[in-house]
Design a protein around this motif. Structure first.
Motif: not given
Length: 287
Positions: A116-145
Protein backbone atom coordinates in the motif's frame (compact mmCIF):
# COMPACT_ATOMS: atom_id res chain seq x y z
CA UNK A 1 7.01 -22.18 40.96
CA UNK A 2 10.73 -22.18 41.73
CA UNK A 3 11.92 -23.74 38.47
CA UNK A 4 10.46 -24.67 35.11
CA UNK A 5 11.60 -27.81 33.34
CA UNK A 6 11.13 -27.22 29.62
CA UNK A 7 12.39 -29.71 27.07
CA UNK A 8 14.82 -31.26 29.56
CA UNK A 9 16.25 -27.87 30.51
CA UNK A 10 15.69 -26.29 33.93
CA UNK A 11 14.96 -22.55 34.18
CA UNK A 12 14.71 -20.41 37.29
CA UNK A 13 12.28 -17.50 37.17
CA UNK A 14 15.23 -15.15 36.75
CA UNK A 15 16.60 -17.24 33.88
CA UNK A 16 13.16 -17.26 32.21
CA UNK A 17 13.07 -13.47 32.42
CA UNK A 18 16.54 -13.17 30.90
CA UNK A 19 15.66 -15.70 28.20
CA UNK A 20 12.65 -13.57 27.25
CA UNK A 21 14.77 -10.38 27.18
CA UNK A 22 17.34 -12.08 24.96
CA UNK A 23 14.64 -13.06 22.48
CA UNK A 24 13.26 -9.52 22.46
CA UNK A 25 16.77 -8.12 22.01
CA UNK A 26 17.29 -10.24 18.89
CA UNK A 27 14.38 -8.51 17.13
CA UNK A 28 15.00 -5.41 15.02
CA UNK A 29 13.60 -2.17 16.41
CA UNK A 30 11.58 0.17 14.20
CA UNK A 31 10.91 3.35 16.18
CA UNK A 32 12.74 5.29 13.46
CA UNK A 33 9.70 4.79 11.20
CA UNK A 34 7.91 7.50 13.19
CA UNK A 35 10.09 10.19 11.65
CA UNK A 36 9.12 9.05 8.17
CA UNK A 37 5.38 9.29 8.59
CA UNK A 38 5.70 12.59 10.43
CA UNK A 39 7.67 13.84 7.44
CA UNK A 40 5.09 12.47 5.02
CA UNK A 41 2.32 14.28 6.87
CA UNK A 42 4.21 17.54 6.49
CA UNK A 43 4.09 17.01 2.71
CA UNK A 44 0.26 17.10 2.69
CA UNK A 45 0.03 20.43 0.86
CA UNK A 46 2.78 19.51 -1.62
CA UNK A 47 2.07 15.89 -2.51
CA UNK A 48 -1.11 14.02 -1.61
CA UNK A 49 0.32 10.70 -2.77
CA UNK A 50 3.34 10.81 -0.47
CA UNK A 51 1.09 11.94 2.36
CA UNK A 52 -1.23 8.97 1.85
CA UNK A 53 1.80 6.68 1.77
CA UNK A 54 2.85 8.18 5.11
CA UNK A 55 -0.58 7.40 6.58
CA UNK A 56 -0.17 3.76 5.55
CA UNK A 57 3.32 3.71 7.09
CA UNK A 58 1.85 4.86 10.40
CA UNK A 59 -0.70 2.04 10.20
CA UNK A 60 2.07 -0.44 9.38
CA UNK A 61 4.17 0.76 12.30
CA UNK A 62 1.28 0.08 14.69
CA UNK A 63 0.49 -3.29 13.12
CA UNK A 64 4.12 -4.32 13.42
CA UNK A 65 3.94 -3.61 17.16
CA UNK A 66 0.82 -5.77 17.39
CA UNK A 67 2.52 -8.64 15.54
CA UNK A 68 5.61 -8.33 17.73
CA UNK A 69 3.50 -8.22 20.91
CA UNK A 70 1.83 -11.48 19.91
CA UNK A 71 5.14 -13.13 19.01
CA UNK A 72 6.80 -12.09 22.27
CA UNK A 73 3.89 -13.48 24.27
CA UNK A 74 4.01 -16.73 22.32
CA UNK A 75 7.68 -17.05 23.30
CA UNK A 76 6.89 -16.84 27.03
CA UNK A 77 7.33 -20.30 28.48
CA UNK A 78 5.48 -19.65 31.72
CA UNK A 79 2.38 -17.65 32.73
CA UNK A 80 2.08 -17.03 36.46
CA UNK A 81 -1.74 -16.95 36.42
CA UNK A 82 -2.01 -20.50 35.06
CA UNK A 83 -1.58 -23.85 36.78
CA UNK A 84 1.77 -25.25 37.90
CA UNK A 85 3.58 -25.72 34.61
CA UNK A 86 5.67 -28.74 35.56
CA UNK A 87 2.50 -30.66 36.42
CA UNK A 88 0.35 -29.63 33.47
CA UNK A 89 2.08 -27.58 30.78
CA UNK A 90 -0.74 -27.95 28.25
CA UNK A 91 -2.54 -24.81 29.54
CA UNK A 92 0.61 -22.72 29.01
CA UNK A 93 1.21 -24.26 25.59
CA UNK A 94 -2.38 -23.57 24.56
CA UNK A 95 -2.08 -19.87 25.43
CA UNK A 96 1.24 -19.66 23.60
CA UNK A 97 -0.35 -21.23 20.53
CA UNK A 98 -3.12 -18.61 20.43
CA UNK A 99 -0.60 -15.77 20.62
CA UNK A 100 1.46 -17.42 17.90
CA UNK A 101 -1.53 -17.81 15.57
CA UNK A 102 -2.22 -14.10 16.01
CA UNK A 103 1.41 -13.29 15.21
CA UNK A 104 1.28 -15.43 12.05
CA UNK A 105 -1.73 -13.56 10.69
CA UNK A 106 -0.45 -10.07 11.59
CA UNK A 107 3.06 -10.56 10.19
CA UNK A 108 1.57 -11.74 6.92
CA UNK A 109 -0.68 -8.65 6.82
CA UNK A 110 2.32 -6.35 7.30
CA UNK A 111 3.55 -7.16 3.79
CA UNK A 112 0.24 -5.95 2.33
CA UNK A 113 0.70 -2.62 4.13
CA UNK A 114 4.13 -2.22 2.50
CA UNK A 115 2.50 -2.73 -0.90
CA UNK A 116 0.00 0.00 0.00
CA UNK A 117 2.82 2.40 0.86
CA UNK A 118 4.51 1.76 -2.49
CA UNK A 119 1.31 1.92 -4.50
CA UNK A 120 0.15 5.18 -2.91
CA UNK A 121 3.57 6.83 -3.13
CA UNK A 122 3.62 6.38 -6.91
CA UNK A 123 -0.14 6.22 -7.63
CA UNK A 124 0.32 2.72 -9.03
CA UNK A 125 -3.23 1.83 -7.96
CA UNK A 126 -4.52 3.85 -10.92
CA UNK A 127 -7.47 5.34 -9.02
CA UNK A 128 -8.25 9.04 -8.99
CA UNK A 129 -8.97 9.46 -5.28
CA UNK A 130 -11.80 11.97 -5.07
CA UNK A 131 -13.70 10.44 -2.14
CA UNK A 132 -13.38 7.93 0.68
CA UNK A 133 -15.03 5.30 -1.54
CA UNK A 134 -12.34 5.90 -4.16
CA UNK A 135 -9.70 5.56 -1.47
CA UNK A 136 -11.13 2.16 -0.52
CA UNK A 137 -11.07 1.16 -4.20
CA UNK A 138 -7.40 2.16 -4.38
CA UNK A 139 -6.61 -0.03 -1.36
CA UNK A 140 -8.00 -3.05 -3.20
CA UNK A 141 -5.49 -2.46 -6.00
CA UNK A 142 -2.45 -2.77 -3.74
CA UNK A 143 -1.82 -6.52 -3.67
CA UNK A 144 1.41 -8.17 -4.82
CA UNK A 145 0.26 -9.42 -8.23
CA UNK A 146 -1.21 -6.07 -9.31
CA UNK A 147 1.83 -4.18 -8.06
CA UNK A 148 4.18 -6.61 -9.83
CA UNK A 149 2.23 -6.31 -13.08
CA UNK A 150 2.31 -2.51 -12.93
CA UNK A 151 6.05 -2.32 -12.24
CA UNK A 152 6.83 -4.85 -14.98
CA UNK A 153 4.91 -2.69 -17.45
CA UNK A 154 7.27 0.24 -16.79
CA UNK A 155 10.49 -0.11 -18.78
CA UNK A 156 12.75 1.77 -16.43
CA UNK A 157 15.64 0.93 -14.11
CA UNK A 158 13.95 2.40 -11.02
CA UNK A 159 10.83 0.29 -11.51
CA UNK A 160 13.03 -2.77 -11.96
CA UNK A 161 15.01 -1.91 -8.83
CA UNK A 162 11.86 -1.44 -6.77
CA UNK A 163 10.43 -4.76 -7.96
CA UNK A 164 13.73 -6.40 -7.02
CA UNK A 165 13.45 -5.04 -3.48
CA UNK A 166 9.89 -6.38 -3.24
CA UNK A 167 10.73 -9.82 -4.63
CA UNK A 168 13.76 -10.27 -2.41
CA UNK A 169 11.46 -10.19 0.61
CA UNK A 170 8.38 -11.79 -0.95
CA UNK A 171 10.24 -14.91 -2.09
CA UNK A 172 12.55 -15.31 0.89
CA UNK A 173 12.13 -18.97 2.02
CA UNK A 174 11.02 -18.04 5.55
CA UNK A 175 8.56 -15.41 4.30
CA UNK A 176 7.21 -17.86 1.72
CA UNK A 177 6.82 -20.54 4.42
CA UNK A 178 4.85 -18.05 6.53
CA UNK A 179 2.57 -17.19 3.63
CA UNK A 180 2.15 -20.59 1.94
CA UNK A 181 2.20 -23.03 4.84
CA UNK A 182 1.31 -21.23 8.05
CA UNK A 183 -1.14 -18.55 6.90
CA UNK A 184 -2.91 -20.65 4.28
CA UNK A 185 -3.43 -23.53 6.69
CA UNK A 186 -4.55 -21.23 9.47
CA UNK A 187 -6.84 -18.85 7.54
CA UNK A 188 -8.19 -21.00 4.73
CA UNK A 189 -7.93 -24.64 5.81
CA UNK A 190 -8.41 -24.31 9.58
CA UNK A 191 -5.99 -27.14 10.26
CA UNK A 192 -2.84 -25.60 11.70
CA UNK A 193 -1.98 -27.41 14.92
CA UNK A 194 0.99 -27.52 17.26
CA UNK A 195 2.88 -30.46 18.69
CA UNK A 196 1.60 -31.25 22.16
CA UNK A 197 -1.87 -29.89 21.39
CA UNK A 198 -2.94 -32.17 18.55
CA UNK A 199 -6.12 -34.19 19.01
CA UNK A 200 -5.12 -37.13 16.86
CA UNK A 201 -7.83 -39.30 15.38
CA UNK A 202 -8.27 -42.60 17.15
CA UNK A 203 -8.27 -44.33 13.78
CA UNK A 204 -8.57 -43.74 10.07
CA UNK A 205 -10.76 -45.06 7.27
CA UNK A 206 -9.68 -45.90 3.72
CA UNK A 207 -11.38 -47.24 0.60
CA UNK A 208 -9.65 -48.92 -2.38
CA UNK A 209 -10.78 -50.09 -5.78
CA UNK A 210 -11.08 -53.86 -5.48
CA UNK A 211 -9.68 -54.55 -8.97
CA UNK A 212 -6.92 -51.92 -9.28
CA UNK A 213 -6.01 -51.32 -5.65
CA UNK A 214 -6.24 -47.57 -6.25
CA UNK A 215 -6.92 -45.56 -3.12
CA UNK A 216 -10.33 -43.95 -3.47
CA UNK A 217 -10.79 -42.37 -0.06
CA UNK A 218 -8.68 -41.79 3.03
CA UNK A 219 -9.86 -39.90 6.10
CA UNK A 220 -6.26 -38.77 6.68
CA UNK A 221 -6.50 -36.54 3.60
CA UNK A 222 -8.15 -33.96 5.84
CA UNK A 223 -5.55 -34.33 8.55
CA UNK A 224 -3.88 -31.54 10.47
CA UNK A 225 -0.80 -29.59 9.45
CA UNK A 226 1.28 -29.96 12.61
CA UNK A 227 4.23 -27.68 13.45
CA UNK A 228 6.63 -27.33 16.35
CA UNK A 229 5.79 -24.22 18.35
CA UNK A 230 9.39 -23.26 19.20
CA UNK A 231 10.66 -23.75 15.65
CA UNK A 232 7.76 -21.68 14.30
CA UNK A 233 8.44 -18.87 16.77
CA UNK A 234 12.08 -18.75 15.65
CA UNK A 235 10.98 -18.57 12.01
CA UNK A 236 8.68 -15.65 12.78
CA UNK A 237 11.49 -13.86 14.59
CA UNK A 238 13.53 -14.20 11.39
CA UNK A 239 10.57 -12.87 9.37
CA UNK A 240 10.27 -9.89 11.74
CA UNK A 241 13.88 -8.90 11.13
CA UNK A 242 13.56 -9.43 7.38
CA UNK A 243 10.38 -7.34 7.35
CA UNK A 244 11.92 -4.39 9.18
CA UNK A 245 14.87 -4.42 6.77
CA UNK A 246 12.48 -4.66 3.82
CA UNK A 247 10.50 -1.64 5.02
CA UNK A 248 13.72 0.36 5.46
CA UNK A 249 14.81 -0.45 1.91
CA UNK A 250 11.45 0.69 0.56
CA UNK A 251 11.56 3.93 2.57
CA UNK A 252 15.09 4.66 1.39
CA UNK A 253 13.95 4.11 -2.19
CA UNK A 254 10.93 6.40 -1.86
CA UNK A 255 13.02 9.06 -0.08
CA UNK A 256 10.36 11.31 1.45
CA UNK A 257 12.94 13.93 2.46
CA UNK A 258 14.00 14.63 -1.11
CA UNK A 259 10.51 15.72 -2.07
CA UNK A 260 10.50 18.95 -0.09
CA UNK A 261 10.08 21.91 -2.49
CA UNK A 262 13.35 23.73 -3.14
CA UNK A 263 12.46 25.86 -6.15
CA UNK A 264 14.27 23.58 -8.59
CA UNK A 265 13.57 20.38 -10.47
CA UNK A 266 14.75 17.25 -8.66
CA UNK A 267 14.83 13.61 -9.65
CA UNK A 268 13.87 11.63 -6.56
CA UNK A 269 14.43 7.91 -7.07
CA UNK A 270 11.70 7.66 -9.62
CA UNK A 271 9.90 10.93 -8.91
CA UNK A 272 10.49 14.11 -10.84
CA UNK A 273 9.57 17.09 -8.66
CA UNK A 274 9.13 20.40 -10.42
CA UNK A 275 8.43 23.22 -7.98
CA UNK A 276 7.10 26.58 -9.13
CA UNK A 277 6.61 29.80 -7.18
CA UNK A 278 2.93 29.24 -6.59
CA UNK A 279 2.66 25.51 -6.08
CA UNK A 280 4.47 22.20 -6.31
CA UNK A 281 3.75 20.23 -9.49
CA UNK A 282 4.91 16.65 -9.14
CA UNK A 283 5.26 14.26 -12.05
CA UNK A 284 5.56 10.71 -10.83
CA UNK A 285 7.85 8.46 -12.85
CA UNK A 286 9.69 5.22 -12.24
CA UNK A 287 12.16 5.39 -15.15
Amino acid sequence: MENLIYKDKTYSLKELEQDYKNFDGDMNKHDDFKSYYSLAQSLETYDHSYSRAGDRLEALHELLFTAKFSLLNSYKKYYSDLSESNEDYEHHLLRRSHYLKNAIVWYNSCEDYVFQIISFAYDLHGINITSYRKYEEALKECDYLKLKSKLESISGKNAKKLLGIINKYHFNPDVKYLRVKLVNNLKHHGNLHFEGLVNYKLGSYMERNYDTGKELYNSNWTGFHVVNIDETIEKLKTVHNLLVNFIREVLEFIDFKACFPTGEKKIVLGRSCTVTKDKADYRKILY
